[in-house]
Design a protein around this motif. Structure first.
Motif, mmCIF file in Angstrom:
data_model
loop_
_atom_site.group_PDB
_atom_site.id
_atom_site.type_symbol
_atom_site.label_atom_id
_atom_site.label_comp_id
_atom_site.label_asym_id
_atom_site.label_seq_id
_atom_site.Cartn_x
_atom_site.Cartn_y
_atom_site.Cartn_z
ATOM 1 N N ALA A 1 10.351 1.687 -4.195
ATOM 2 C CA ALA A 1 10.006 2.488 -3.028
ATOM 3 C C ALA A 1 9.667 3.916 -3.420
ATOM 4 N N THR A 2 10.398 4.453 -4.424
ATOM 5 C CA THR A 2 10.110 5.818 -4.876
ATOM 6 C C THR A 2 8.736 5.890 -5.496
ATOM 7 N N GLU A 3 8.412 4.897 -6.334
ATOM 8 C CA GLU A 3 7.092 4.882 -6.950
ATOM 9 C C GLU A 3 6.011 4.742 -5.898
ATOM 10 N N GLN A 4 6.298 3.978 -4.815
ATOM 11 C CA GLN A 4 5.294 3.796 -3.773
ATOM 12 C C GLN A 4 4.950 5.128 -3.129
ATOM 13 N N ALA A 5 5.959 5.969 -2.868
ATOM 14 C CA ALA A 5 5.695 7.275 -2.262
ATOM 15 C C ALA A 5 4.880 8.152 -3.199
ATOM 16 N N ASP A 6 5.281 8.161 -4.495
ATOM 17 C CA ASP A 6 4.548 8.978 -5.468
ATOM 18 C C ASP A 6 3.126 8.467 -5.656
ATOM 19 N N GLN A 7 2.990 7.133 -5.743
ATOM 20 C CA GLN A 7 1.656 6.575 -5.938
ATOM 21 C C GLN A 7 0.779 6.783 -4.722
ATOM 22 N N GLY A 8 1.395 6.786 -3.515
ATOM 23 C CA GLY A 8 0.594 7.015 -2.318
ATOM 24 C C GLY A 8 -0.132 8.339 -2.394
ATOM 25 N N LYS A 9 0.568 9.394 -2.823
ATOM 26 C CA LYS A 9 -0.079 10.704 -2.974
ATOM 27 C C LYS A 9 -1.099 10.667 -4.107
ATOM 28 N N GLY A 10 -0.741 9.963 -5.194
ATOM 29 C CA GLY A 10 -1.685 9.869 -6.308
ATOM 30 C C GLY A 10 -2.965 9.146 -5.929
ATOM 31 N N PHE A 11 -2.831 8.056 -5.181
ATOM 32 C CA PHE A 11 -4.015 7.318 -4.744
ATOM 33 C C PHE A 11 -4.839 8.151 -3.770
ATOM 34 N N ASP B 1 -11.187 10.869 6.279
ATOM 35 C CA ASP B 1 -9.821 10.959 5.776
ATOM 36 C C ASP B 1 -8.960 9.803 6.267
ATOM 37 N N GLU B 2 -9.228 9.316 7.487
ATOM 38 C CA GLU B 2 -8.428 8.210 8.022
ATOM 39 C C GLU B 2 -8.603 6.962 7.155
ATOM 40 N N ASP B 3 -9.862 6.648 6.775
ATOM 41 C CA ASP B 3 -10.107 5.486 5.913
ATOM 42 C C ASP B 3 -9.523 5.713 4.525
ATOM 43 N N ARG B 4 -9.668 6.915 4.029
ATOM 44 C CA ARG B 4 -9.128 7.237 2.703
ATOM 45 C C ARG B 4 -7.617 7.034 2.665
ATOM 46 N N TYR B 5 -6.934 7.439 3.747
ATOM 47 C CA TYR B 5 -5.481 7.285 3.807
ATOM 48 C C TYR B 5 -5.096 5.803 3.865
ATOM 49 N N GLU C 1 -3.007 3.650 1.093
ATOM 50 C CA GLU C 1 -1.831 2.843 1.430
ATOM 51 C C GLU C 1 -1.980 1.434 0.860
ATOM 52 N N GLY C 2 -3.188 0.852 0.991
ATOM 53 C CA GLY C 2 -3.417 -0.479 0.435
ATOM 54 C C GLY C 2 -3.223 -0.511 -1.073
ATOM 55 N N LEU C 3 -3.688 0.536 -1.778
ATOM 56 C CA LEU C 3 -3.494 0.600 -3.224
ATOM 57 C C LEU C 3 -2.023 0.736 -3.574
ATOM 58 N N SER C 4 -1.292 1.543 -2.786
ATOM 59 C CA SER C 4 0.130 1.724 -3.071
ATOM 60 C C SER C 4 0.918 0.439 -2.872
ATOM 61 N N ARG C 5 0.343 -0.498 -2.102
ATOM 62 C CA ARG C 5 0.994 -1.788 -1.881
ATOM 63 C C ARG C 5 0.492 -2.862 -2.849
ATOM 64 N N GLY C 6 -0.264 -2.444 -3.845
ATOM 65 C CA GLY C 6 -0.708 -3.389 -4.866
ATOM 66 C C GLY C 6 -2.107 -3.940 -4.664
ATOM 67 N N GLY C 7 -2.871 -3.370 -3.728
ATOM 68 C CA GLY C 7 -4.223 -3.851 -3.472
ATOM 69 C C GLY C 7 -5.218 -3.342 -4.502
#
Length: 267
Positions: A40-50, A61-65, A69-75
């Motif tokens: 979960a911690t990595e997901q938060a950090d990766q969300g900002k990184g993605f 920006d809405e699509d980018r966000y 999120e999809g990338l942070s979930r492994g997409g």
């Protein structure tokens, strides 16, 4: 023009890349971002990184966000840019055919899990602050809100037409008249004097029988050609909805005398 699509698996995304290359899309136009989340911690950090890594893509920006999120979930995010109108439709068909994630449905699923979307993200607050708006208003005030209707366009699939060619064997029959030749032994009774030199001479007769047989040959000819051609037209559609705005009513219960007295005091 550019188009982006989210895939759940690396295999689906790679198949789409392979088909794009076969369709003569240059590799320099193709970008594949893959995500991976372990905790979960990595997901938060990766969300900002993605979010930061997708900053150079030309998208709202809405699509980018949502894609972050999809990338942070492994997409896996596949983006094809620099497309002309001729290749744009072909690229959409390829991406749609290889298991593209329906982003609207996926966002709805994430919201059911507690995901707030771009509206409650820190990036939206940062954008509002950068524009000179305070995220938390100070003092007692009533915000006056005015909605406007924005009508955009998006491409949706309404089915497809496929042509498949295969071979079918059909029994056929045709009647042909054949001729048979037969050899028969003919005995004719006679009664005449024999000629010694002639009738005692050795002789051999022979005849050959013949019969006709059917010979089958085939000739293949192209009798029709079938293909697909895409046409397009335009139509006008009127979109109706409601917009909201804030109305403010002021109830001034002060007496006229009181107001006049205050006006005179102010003077």
């Amino acid at each position: 023009m550019s188009v982006s699509a989210l895939f759940d698996t690396q295999d689906d995304a790679q198949r789409a890349v392979d088909r794009l290359l076969v369709a003569r899309v240059d590799m320099s136009q193709i970008r594949l971002d893959s995500g991976k989340t372990d905790t979960a911690t990595e997901q938060a950090d990766q969300g900002k990184g993605f979010w930061d890594s997708l900053g150079d893509l030309l998208m709202p920006d809405e699509d980018r966000y949502s894609y972050a999120e999809g990338l942070s979930r492994g997409g896996h995010l596949l983006t094809v840019s620099g497309l002309d109108s001729e290749k744009y439709d072909a690229v959409l068909d390829i991406l749609d055919d290889e298991g593209t994630v329906n982003l609207d449905e996926r966002e709805a699923s994430w919201r059911n899990e507690g995901w707030g979307g771009y509206e409650v993200s820190p990036y939206a607050a940062e954008r509002a602050t950068a524009a000179g708006h305070s995220a938390t208003p100070s003092g007692e005030s009533i915000p006056v809100v005015q909605e406007t209707l924005r009508v955009g366009k998006r491409d949706t699939s309404h089915g497809r037409v496929r042509i498949r060619a295969y071979t079918v064997e059909t029994p056929v029959s045709e009647t042909v008249e054949l001729r048979d030749e037969h050899v028969e032994l003919v005995r004719t009774p006679v009664d005449r004097p024999a000629i010694v030199d002639e009738d005692y001479r050795e002789r051999t007769f022979e005849a050959e029988e013949h019969r006709e047989e059917a010979v089958v040959s085939k000739e293949a000819r192209v009798v029709e050609e079938i293909g697909l051609r895409k046409t397009s037209d335009t139509r006008q559609e009127t979109v109706s909805d409601t917009v909201r705005h804030t109305e403010v009513e002021v109830d001034d219960e002060r007496s006229t005398l009181g107001r006049d007295d205050r006006n005179r005091t102010r003077e």
